[in-house]
Enzyme design. Sequence first.
Site, PDB file in Angstrom:
ATOM      1  N   GLU A 176       1.273  20.525 -56.036  1.00 43.52           N
ATOM      2  CA  GLU A 176       0.882  21.401 -54.931  1.00 43.52           C
ATOM      3  C   GLU A 176       1.424  22.814 -55.133  1.00 43.52           C
ATOM      4  OE1 GLU A 176       1.771  19.406 -51.250  1.00 43.52           O
ATOM      5  OE2 GLU A 176       0.635  17.642 -51.844  1.00 43.52           O
ATOM      6  N   ASN A 199       8.837  22.643 -52.085  1.00 38.81           N
ATOM      7  CA  ASN A 199       7.990  21.466 -51.888  1.00 38.81           C
ATOM      8  C   ASN A 199       8.882  20.236 -51.682  1.00 38.81           C
ATOM      9  OD1 ASN A 199       6.319  19.055 -52.812  1.00 38.81           O
ATOM     10  ND2 ASN A 199       4.795  20.668 -52.679  1.00 38.81           N
ATOM     11  N   SER A 200       8.328  19.210 -51.017  1.00 41.69           N
ATOM     12  CA  SER A 200       9.183  18.082 -50.634  1.00 41.69           C
ATOM     13  C   SER A 200       9.681  17.261 -51.821  1.00 41.69           C
ATOM     14  CB  SER A 200       8.441  17.174 -49.655  1.00 41.69           C
ATOM     15  OG  SER A 200       7.350  16.586 -50.305  1.00 41.69           O
ATOM     16  N   HIS A 449      -1.937   5.958 -43.355  1.00 37.86           N
ATOM     17  CA  HIS A 449      -0.699   5.308 -43.780  1.00 37.86           C
ATOM     18  C   HIS A 449       0.144   6.295 -44.568  1.00 37.86           C
ATOM     19  CE1 HIS A 449      -2.702   1.027 -43.754  1.00 37.86           C
ATOM     20  NE2 HIS A 449      -2.352   1.430 -42.543  1.00 37.86           N
ATOM     21  N   HIS A 518      -3.170  10.839 -50.682  1.00 34.65           N
ATOM     22  CA  HIS A 518      -2.519  12.161 -50.777  1.00 34.65           C
ATOM     23  C   HIS A 518      -1.184  12.059 -51.516  1.00 34.65           C
ATOM     24  CE1 HIS A 518      -4.779  14.985 -47.968  1.00 34.65           C
ATOM     25  NE2 HIS A 518      -5.579  13.959 -48.248  1.00 34.65           N
ATOM     26  N   GLU A 519      -0.876  13.109 -52.272  1.00 29.57           N
ATOM     27  CA  GLU A 519       0.360  13.218 -53.077  1.00 29.57           C
ATOM     28  C   GLU A 519       0.444  12.202 -54.217  1.00 29.57           C
ATOM     29  OE1 GLU A 519       0.762  15.032 -49.370  1.00 29.57           O
ATOM     30  OE2 GLU A 519       1.198  12.901 -49.453  1.00 29.57           O
ATOM     31  N   GLU A 537      -5.745  13.863 -52.877  1.00 31.04           N
ATOM     32  CA  GLU A 537      -5.283  15.248 -52.736  1.00 31.04           C
ATOM     33  C   GLU A 537      -4.855  15.741 -54.114  1.00 31.04           C
ATOM     34  OE1 GLU A 537      -1.594  15.958 -50.728  1.00 31.04           O
ATOM     35  OE2 GLU A 537      -2.454  17.585 -49.582  1.00 31.04           O
ATOM     36  N   GLU A 543      -4.040  22.521 -46.198  1.00 31.16           N
ATOM     37  CA  GLU A 543      -2.810  22.580 -45.388  1.00 31.16           C
ATOM     38  C   GLU A 543      -1.952  23.797 -45.745  1.00 31.16           C
ATOM     39  OE1 GLU A 543      -0.796  18.873 -46.135  1.00 31.16           O
ATOM     40  OE2 GLU A 543      -0.370  19.348 -48.202  1.00 31.16           O
TER      41      GLU A 543
HETATM   42  C1  NOJ Z   1       0.851  15.561 -46.393  1.00 31.63           C
HETATM   43  C2  NOJ Z   1      -0.627  15.414 -46.390  1.00 31.63           C
HETATM   44  O1  NOJ Z   1      -1.221  16.190 -47.381  1.00 31.63           O
HETATM   45  C3  NOJ Z   1      -1.104  15.799 -45.019  1.00 31.63           C
HETATM   46  O2  NOJ Z   1      -2.514  15.804 -44.979  1.00 31.63           O
HETATM   47  C4  NOJ Z   1      -0.538  14.864 -44.005  1.00 31.63           C
HETATM   48  O3  NOJ Z   1      -0.923  15.270 -42.749  1.00 31.63           O
HETATM   49  C5  NOJ Z   1       0.986  14.876 -44.078  1.00 31.63           C
HETATM   50  N1  NOJ Z   1       1.424  14.673 -45.408  1.00 31.63           N
HETATM   51  C6  NOJ Z   1       1.607  13.789 -43.224  1.00 31.63           C
HETATM   52  O4  NOJ Z   1       1.317  12.536 -43.778  1.00 31.63           O
HETATM   53 CA    CA Z   2       0.018  17.254 -49.431  1.00 29.50          CA
END
Ligand code: NOJ
Ligand code: CA
Length: 738
Positions: A176, A199-200, A449, A518-519, A537, A543
Amino acid sequence: MKKLLLSLAMLPLMAIAGNVKSPNGNIELKFSVNKEGRPVYEMTYKGREVIKPSFLGLELAKDKHASAGLKETDLMDGFSIKDEKTSEFDETWQPVWGETKNIRNHYNELTVTLQQQQRREMTIRFRVYDDGIGFRYEFPQQANLNYFLIKEEHTEFAMAGDHTAWWLPGDYDTQEQETQECKLSEIREKMKTAVNWSNSSVAVFSPTGVQTSLQMKSNDGLYINIHEAACLDYATMHLELVDAETKALTTQLGGGSNAYTPNPTPSAYPLPKPMTFVSHLTPDATGLKGCMQTPCSTPWRTVMVSDDARDMLSNNLILNLNEPCKIEDTSWIHPTKYCGVWWEMIVGRGNWHYTNEFPSIQLDKIDWTKVKPNGTHCANNETVKRYIDFAAKNGLDEVLVEGWNVGWEDWANMWKRDVFDFVTPYPDFDIKMLNDYAHSKGVKILMHHETSSSTQNYERHIKEAYELMNKYGYDAVKTGYVGDIIPRGDHHYSQSMNNHYLYVIKEAAKHHIMVNSHEATRPTGLCRTYPNLVGGESARGTEYEAFGGSRPDHTCILPFTRLQGGPMDYTPGIFETQLSTWSKNTSWVRTTLCGQLALYLTMYSPLQMAADLPENYERPDLAPAFQFIRDVACDWDDSKYLEAEPADYITVARKAKGTDNWFVGGKCDENGHKTTIKLDFLNKGKKYECTIYADAKDAHYEKNPKAFTITKRVVKQGDVLKINEAPGGGFAVSLMAK
Ligand code: NOJ
Ligand code: CA
């Protein structure tokens, strides 16, 4: 092409070459084994060098379980050619969903079986297409190679020049980031400012490490793309560039909470020449890169090439290198347009969590009916019903609801293991009532989820979670992997995590559930084999427009890079680009409104979100443009890329599945673009109601993003449309057959 069969007696120290051309002859692949027994390949396109002679091989880790008594530890050298075969393949197949109804898979194949002195065998299989090559290592079952551990794969891609590259920092945990654009020789310098460490989960491995899919352009106009296909039971590959300053491969840049300590043992093999990319696999928690048992193979390593940028986008090489569909009954898999209880949380107006009462929670120790709600929890009955009404009124298929289940109070705590149970709704989310309400209106709720990267926790609950979905009539899930992976030390793109994502896809298929992950790791075309993987994603999505913004050229790059492996859930359709008009968020979207409409076409996906708030779509000044989102299809019989240049512009025309209707979209960077569209693709003799959604004359992504015009006319084959795209803008056209 002739088949070479050589007797073993001829082999020692012989440099034997094989070559194969693509069906139209434009691409030529040469293979040989050098005097040290190292496999070498090279590749040309129309006689121009694409990959200069480059070594192939794998370095193995020493392991007490490895086959004993052998001289060679590695699968790097000491090889001779035992057998060499060529063959041809040509088939046309139909994807369950896609950009075109038919996909041709046409290649010439060269399969070389190599043998080391100690009778270990490795096969390298090359497939040569008109628009690129794929090759992989195969390890047949054999007495002398049974279990083995990979220290590193050393597949080289020696570049023929100092190309321009569009790249992301090589990272074991995130994709990302903003794409960087520079010459290969400038990557090391540019890396210093390329990483967003906040980033996380970030783990960057080298000052010249980059991710795939890597798009490049040579000084003389060749477009070259390196990626991989069918990454199964194997770690995701990155690339490390050897430049003039490289002393040893992989020096850790570090950062984030997941900083990786590199394997202290340097590679036993000499560094390749500067301007060579070398494969770099994602390690697991122990630092190893792969745990293998024969018979097995690596993913395909792919090199796409053309002198026309449009071929990079229409190319089906990655899908073709994947196995055919393994799901017998696919009738439950469908393209989906959806809206969702999402953007207002991302922007910061509402929350996923239900209460502010506790600093942390333990799922089995809370009586949720006694907890004081915070009043900002978005996934409540009233809000969800409003979204369902909106979807029903506007022909959207599903409504994503995030924050419906208990556990969000401290979900992002780095090392919390039992974050969610995926089955217990918050007290203000009546799961039965809401699903019944949605179904009565012809709409489905899309499950969410978020695993918080606690992967074993998800695997423990998955069966129950999917049974709950079946019980209430959900048919799609958005999964998420925010934060560092638990169990600790593992990475998002390791072999074990890639196995986890596949387990989820297969388990979902058993329950007739579509997956949007996602991720997760970047896709490598697995959606051909498992078409319930409808989206993902694995890149910087919309976002980020709420987290400070992405550059206006971002979406003119992604189709060349991230989208090569499969569709992205980019979540377009933000009409109110100035977020402060309805929230405290001061960020703003770096496109015009028409630029947002264009994304439904230029960012191909069978899963498309209308991501803005219903109240924004209903605003009288914005509502007329929403008609395009209502009308646009998300599954196609045909697609024609009319114009393309990485990071500058993309224009594509698509024919909606099972109809005569066409849609055209164009997206450009911060410089604007003038496009001329010849409607040659329309059916002869038919008339079309043409609606053009275009940036107004004075539109500009920063100064005047919401200025648009809608014009209607009747057109026929051969007519021409001239459309002006504003800086950071775009356009969308619908052509409905009369
Ligand atoms: C990151 C995701 O890309 C996003 O779409 C989601 O809302 C948040 N995480 C929470 O799960
Ligand atoms: Ca994300």
